[in-house]
Design an enzyme around this catalytic site. Structure first.
Site, short mmCIF file in Angstrom:
data_model
loop_
_atom_site.label_atom_id
_atom_site.label_comp_id
_atom_site.label_asym_id
_atom_site.label_seq_id
_atom_site.Cartn_x
_atom_site.Cartn_y
_atom_site.Cartn_z
N GLY A 1 0.83 -1.21 0.00
CA GLY A 1 0.00 0.00 0.00
C GLY A 1 0.86 1.25 0.00
O GLY A 1 2.05 1.19 -0.31
N ASN A 2 0.26 2.38 0.32
CA ASN A 2 1.03 3.62 0.42
C ASN A 2 0.40 4.53 1.47
O ASN A 2 -0.61 4.18 2.07
CB ASN A 2 1.13 4.31 -0.96
CG ASN A 2 -0.24 4.65 -1.50
OD1 ASN A 2 -0.97 5.44 -0.92
ND2 ASN A 2 -0.61 4.03 -2.62
N HIS A 3 1.01 5.67 1.68
CA HIS A 3 0.62 6.53 2.81
C HIS A 3 -0.56 7.46 2.52
O HIS A 3 -0.87 8.31 3.34
CB HIS A 3 1.80 7.40 3.23
CG HIS A 3 2.87 6.63 3.94
ND1 HIS A 3 2.63 5.93 5.09
CD2 HIS A 3 4.18 6.43 3.64
CE1 HIS A 3 3.74 5.35 5.49
NE2 HIS A 3 4.70 5.62 4.62
#
Ligand code: CTP
Length: 400
Positions: A210-212
């Site tokens: 995923g990412n932030h």
């Protein structure tokens, strides 16, 4: 913010403990300069006295079809026409059922059936009543009739139990009404699709790539569009932010492929699509159907495959009159990269974020953007709250 001055509001009150909160809502509305006509069900009067309500609203409270001593007929049709909006708070399971099925046996339901303006419904009931399939189905009917449901909160209930069913706080209901009357309604009749948040690409049942991305920018855009009168759908990756405006439809997804499928369904029906999600560019080729165990694999190798480009896919099927807006988060050669993406994805406008700008990154409440239009013209903005940035973006979209 005060968009309620001089507005005619019918406040419907049903028989539930939360009726005491209606007094605060009534005060807030009157203080904001609205004219409020209270309509109360017979059961409502068991919880709160008409004397309190008429003193605060400075109007006789309507409850019966006829005034007992004079025989005067209270016209629900007149009230329905008078109202700029009607809000039913609290709305009990019984009244919601009557509204859904046209059982017009009291003044509140007849007024509802005669109302020509927007109706807001703020349910309040015990958690099991709230969760009952009949309540769910009745609320869905009300939504389909075009009413806006102000979802109840989870928390401690009058029964002592804890769960979903607590009426939304008066201040929040007030904000919903205020936003509804916000003067800038320049997206009225327009349909908008927004993608927001990250995507999660499964590795095994408990792990993902995923990412932030927090989703804050996408949700701010959704709020801005809804406040300006648009019908908004957010296709949202996993985020913790929530849509405050109950009129916003949220389609939750996890992966880029799910996001694409949801967008392809909605896109043909919208006027504007804003691609704000931070879509993972790659996903694991193989998804383990069980948890990868440390003892069994020393150095697992995850093969990645390219995810579909959602913006570019929609760009290919874009029809005349539709607007497609993208975002670009860049670390270097910002304008060059953004212009290349604008062309490659067939966008009408791209919103550029530079990672070099402080306060313009993932998770913050602020943002600093530049906007590049397909005709090559650009707009630069300073550091602002995400909601203000959203307003600038929508103004720029409308300039197209
Ligand atoms: N986007 C998308 N689907 C993807 C990747 C990106 O819809 N699989 C959208 C984003 O929502 C954004 C725009 O395309 O509106 C640009 O996203 P970005 O990640 O900057 O572009 P990429 O094409 O992925 O390029 P790169 O990551 O290599 O910079």
């Amino acid at each position: 913010m005060n968009n309620l001055k001089g507005k005619h509001i019918v406040l419907g009150i049903c028989g539930g403990i939360a009726a005491y909160k209606s007094v605060s809502l009534l005060r807030l509305l009157v203080k904001a300069g609205a004219e409020v006509q209270v309509v109360i069900t017979p059961a409502g009067k068991e919880f709160i006295t008409p004397v309190t309500l008429s003193a605060l609203s400075q109007k006789p409270v309507v409850s019966e079809f006829f005034t007992a001593n004079t025989g005067q007929w209270n016209s629900h049709v007149d009230l329905g026409l008078w109202a700029d909006c009607m809000v039913i708070a609290p709305a009990t399971a019984s009244t919601i059922g009557k509204m859904a099925h046209g059982i017009a046996d009291n003044m509140l339901v007849t007024t509802y059936l005669s109302a020509k303006s927007q109706v807001f419904v703020a349910p309040a009931m015990d958690l099991d009543m709230m969760a009952h399939p009949s309540t769910t189905a009745n609320l869905e009917l009300l939504r389909n009739y075009g009413n806006i449901i102000i979802e109840p909160e989870s928390g401690e209930l009058a029964s002592g139990l804890v769960g979903k069913g607590r009426m939304e706080e008066p201040e929040k209901i007030f904000e919903v009404l205020d936003r509804f009357f916000s003067s800038k309604r320049d997206l009225e009749g327009k349909k908008v699709l927004i993608t927001a948040g990250p995507t999660h690409e499964k590795i095994d049942p408990v792990r993902f790539i995923g990412n932030h991305s927090s989703g804050k920018m996408g949700y701010a855009l959704a709020e801005e569009c809804a406040a300006r009168g648009a019908e908004v759908t957010i296709v949202s990756g996993p985020v913790s932010v929530k849509a405050a405006n109950p009129a916003i439809r949220v389609v939750p997804v996890e992966s880029a492929r799910e996001m694409l499928a949801a967008c392809e369904e909605v896109f043909p029906h919208v006027d504007i699509a804003i691609m704000c999600a931070a879509v993972a560019d790659y996903a694991p080729r193989d998804v383990y159907d069980h948890k990868i165990k440390r003892e069994h694999i020393d150095a697992p190798v995850i093969h990645l495959v390219k995810n579909p480009d959602i913006a570019a896919t929609l760009g290919k099927s874009k029809r005349e009159g539709q607007l497609l807006i993208g975002f670009a988060l860049e670390t270097d050669n910002e304008f060059g990269n953004a212009e290349e993406k604008l062309a490659r994805k067939n966008l009408d406008m791209i919103v550029l974020n530079s990672m070099r700008d402080k306060g313009a990154c993932f998770g913050t409440d602020t943002n600093k953007v530049s906007i590049i239009r397909a005709d090559g013209t650009t707009l630069d903005f300073g550091l602002k709250s995400k909601r203000e940035v959203a307003a600038d973006i929508i103004d720029a979209v409308l300039s197209l």
